[in-house]
Design an enzyme around this catalytic site. Structure first.
Site, mmCIF file in Angstrom:
data_model
loop_
_atom_site.group_PDB
_atom_site.id
_atom_site.type_symbol
_atom_site.label_atom_id
_atom_site.label_comp_id
_atom_site.label_asym_id
_atom_site.label_seq_id
_atom_site.Cartn_x
_atom_site.Cartn_y
_atom_site.Cartn_z
ATOM 1 C CG ASP A 35 49.563 75.242 73.914
ATOM 2 O OD1 ASP A 35 49.790 74.921 72.798
ATOM 3 O OD2 ASP A 35 49.377 76.360 74.437
ATOM 4 C CG HIS A 242 47.216 49.957 56.704
ATOM 5 N ND1 HIS A 242 47.870 49.257 57.600
ATOM 6 C CD2 HIS A 242 46.250 49.504 56.444
ATOM 7 C CE1 HIS A 242 47.207 48.394 58.019
ATOM 8 N NE2 HIS A 242 46.024 48.643 57.330
ATOM 9 C CG ASP A 259 39.458 51.703 53.438
ATOM 10 O OD1 ASP A 259 38.400 52.122 54.089
ATOM 11 O OD2 ASP A 259 40.018 50.701 53.697
ATOM 12 C CG ASP A 270 35.983 49.685 57.190
ATOM 13 O OD1 ASP A 270 36.704 50.451 56.207
ATOM 14 O OD2 ASP A 270 36.551 48.687 57.615
ATOM 15 C CG HIS A 349 43.273 42.364 53.140
ATOM 16 N ND1 HIS A 349 42.131 42.086 53.010
ATOM 17 C CD2 HIS A 349 43.697 43.178 52.123
ATOM 18 C CE1 HIS A 349 41.465 43.007 51.857
ATOM 19 N NE2 HIS A 349 42.611 43.438 51.375
ATOM 20 C CG HIS A 353 37.461 44.350 60.046
ATOM 21 N ND1 HIS A 353 36.774 45.449 60.535
ATOM 22 C CD2 HIS A 353 38.009 44.789 58.769
ATOM 23 C CE1 HIS A 353 36.903 46.403 59.711
ATOM 24 N NE2 HIS A 353 37.485 46.105 58.814
ATOM 25 C CD GLU A 383 38.171 45.211 54.848
ATOM 26 O OE1 GLU A 383 38.892 45.914 54.553
ATOM 27 O OE2 GLU A 383 37.700 45.111 55.958
ATOM 28 C CE1 TYR A 387 44.233 46.198 47.837
ATOM 29 C CE2 TYR A 387 44.340 43.533 48.409
ATOM 30 C CZ TYR A 387 43.986 45.014 48.536
ATOM 31 O OH TYR A 387 42.816 45.271 49.364
ATOM 32 N NE ARG A 404 40.345 47.827 51.024
ATOM 33 C CZ ARG A 404 41.418 48.434 51.137
ATOM 34 N NH1 ARG A 404 42.486 47.654 50.478
ATOM 35 N NH2 ARG A 404 41.948 49.653 51.627
ATOM 36 C CD GLU A 406 35.996 47.913 54.402
ATOM 37 O OE1 GLU A 406 36.988 48.942 53.912
ATOM 38 O OE2 GLU A 406 36.179 47.531 55.359
HETATM 39 N N1 GLY Z 1 39.681 50.707 56.820
HETATM 40 C C1 GLY Z 1 40.180 49.593 57.691
HETATM 41 C C2 GLY Z 1 39.701 48.251 57.240
HETATM 42 O O1 GLY Z 1 39.217 48.261 56.112
HETATM 43 O O2 GLY Z 1 39.836 47.338 57.854
HETATM 44 MN MN MN Z 2 37.551 47.238 57.119
HETATM 45 MN MN MN Z 3 38.292 49.963 55.264
#
Ligand code: GLY
Ligand code: MN
Ligand code: MN
Length: 436
Positions: A35, A242, A259, A270, A349, A353, A383, A387, A404, A406
């Site tokens: 619950d 991730h 991150d 972000d 990547h 975005h 970003e 790696y 990274r 960002e």
């Molecule tokens: N924190 C998710 C990204 O950087 O896309």
């Molecule tokens: Mn991001």
């Molecule tokens: Mn991020």
């Protein structure tokens, strides 16, 4: 709360749907275990059009047609309930919500299914995020069928279905001044969180202790909390994109990649920063960090109105690939390496975005074969990363380095503005982390 930014968006959407009817439910509450519930988060589309935070609510927008010369926006929401309010807190109820959020009418959510056939009848088009919530799809199908049984009484069911998300995504892609103000706050609070983590960082602490510093700063400054699961990844954990376990100890000579961004009034920031656990970049860390920072600077220089969305990724990638050659991770020409995608083990990547109510925000990246052209008011992340997992032909001194950087960037009429302010040059980071 001022309802204007939200009611103005409803008016804009009403223009898009002509004489149609649009249905926008908020998100359901979700059980976590037995619950206990997950903290409630409204649906982003619903919030964008209402600013109304309660669960069990639906917006219905009615465009104008011959028989209804005025467009109307209607809210269905929970009724006042003295007993439930003792347990769960204040509810607006339809009457107060109608006024506070600028709707033309509001009804109890329990009346939705009964009223829906009448609301959709004799409208040519129905706009809805079909497939997003199957229980809502079923209610709409039932209402369509109910109208179809009334053809002899002169009722017609909508003959055209449109995906409402297309229209809303186009709107959400360009942030208005109100949204920009909120996102500036989200960026500033998240930047403070990263500074706090840098200052608190000591060898042998656990990654989760830095996560705690971020969470403290976010809440202390009034953010709703994290916008997504924070990544606090030390040493080779930074090469797991991730990584969210955040439970390892910080080795003295390692880097740590954080991150993390906060949510303010529904909007995400972000940010990623990578810094040395002991406050001093050394040897290969320094070299690799400078490459990623240069890639980010090259990317940001490409962000301006008219530029294709992919241009800043391409610019970052060229700098990163040159860096991979300099670090002796790869050999060959920049063009050849990009063509063969030999860089992908080290950079897998995209460079960013859209950012907004969702951390990976709504909005197309391509129209047909062409990348979307940037316009003032768009918000995006920049970003780049590098790696380096242990592998064939990877020099040992580079093993386990993951970096990274960002930032959150708004496209402006002149070029762009970076909203996030956490330190990122080596000198700035070492200065913030200095302990003497
Ligand atoms: N924190 C998710 C990204 O950087 O896309
Ligand atoms: Mn991001
Ligand atoms: Mn991020």
């Amino acid at each position: 709360m001022k309802h204007e930014p939200y009611s103005t968006r409803r008016s804009a959407l009403l223009k898009e749907i002509g004489d149609g009817v649009a249905i926008v439910p908020t998100a359901p509450e979700r059980v976590r275990n037995r619950d206990s519930h997950h903290p409630y988060r409204y649906d982003s589309y619903f919030w964008y059009l209402s600013g109304f935070h309660e669960p069990e609510a639906i917006i219905v927008l009615l465009g104008c047609n011959e028989s209804n010369p005025f467009a109307r926006s209607i809210l269905f929401c929970r009724e006042k309930n003295a007993e439930r309010e003792v347990w769960d807190g204040f509810r607006f109820g339809p009457e107060a919500a109608c006024t506070a959020f600028g709707f033309d009418a509001a009804y109890a959510i329990d009346e939705f299914e009964q009223r829906l056939p009448e609301l959709i009848a004799n409208r040519r088009t129905l706009w809805h995020a079909l497939g997003h919530d199957t229980s809502m799809d079923a209610k709409i199908i039932a209402a369509l069928n109910a109208v179809r049984t009334q053809t002899r009484a002169g009722k017609r069911a909508p003959g055209e279905m449109h995906d409402l998300r297309e229209a809303l995504d186009r709107m959400r892609l360009i942030k208005d001044a109100y949204e920009a103000g909120i996102m500036r706050r989200a960026a500033s609070i998240a930047s403070a969180g990263h500074v706090r983590a840098m200052r608190a960082c000591r060898p042998s602490m656990a990654e989760y202790e830095l996560e705690a510093e971020l969470g403290y700063e976010f809440r202390k400054r009034g953010a709703d909390g994290h916008a997504y699961s924070p990544i606090v990844a030390s040493g080779h954990n930074a090469c797991i994109l991730h990584y969210v376990e955040n439970n390892k100890l910080l080795a003295e000579h390692a880097l740590v990649l954080i991150d993390a961004g906060c949510e303010v009034e529904g909007y995400a920031s972000d940010i990623t920063r990578t810094f040395p656990v002991n406050g001093r970049f050394v040897g290969a860390q320094r070299e690799a960090y400078e490459i990623v920072l240069a890639a980010q600077e090259a990317a940001i220089a490409e962000i301006k109105p008219g530029a294709a969305f992919i241009a800043y990724h391409d610019a970052a990638l060229r700098v990163l690939v040159q860096g991979m050659i300099d670090l002796k991770l790869l050999s060959g020409s920049i063009d050849g390496i990009i063509e063969s995608e030999a860089y992908k083990p080290f950079y897998m990547h995209r460079t960013g975005h859209w950012l907004g109510l969702d951390v990976h925000d709504a909005g197309e990246y391509k129209t047909g074969d062409d990348w979307v052209a940037l316009q003032a008011g768009m918000a995006l992340t920049v970003e780049p990363g590098l790696y380096i997992r242990p592998g064939d032909n990877v020099p040992g001194h580079l093993h386990g380095i993951g970096i990274r950087i960002e930032d959150d960037v708004f496209v402006t009429a002149e070029g762009c503005e970076i909203y996030t302010t956490a330190p990122k040059s080596i000198a700035e980071i070492e200065e913030v982390m200095r302990r003497d």
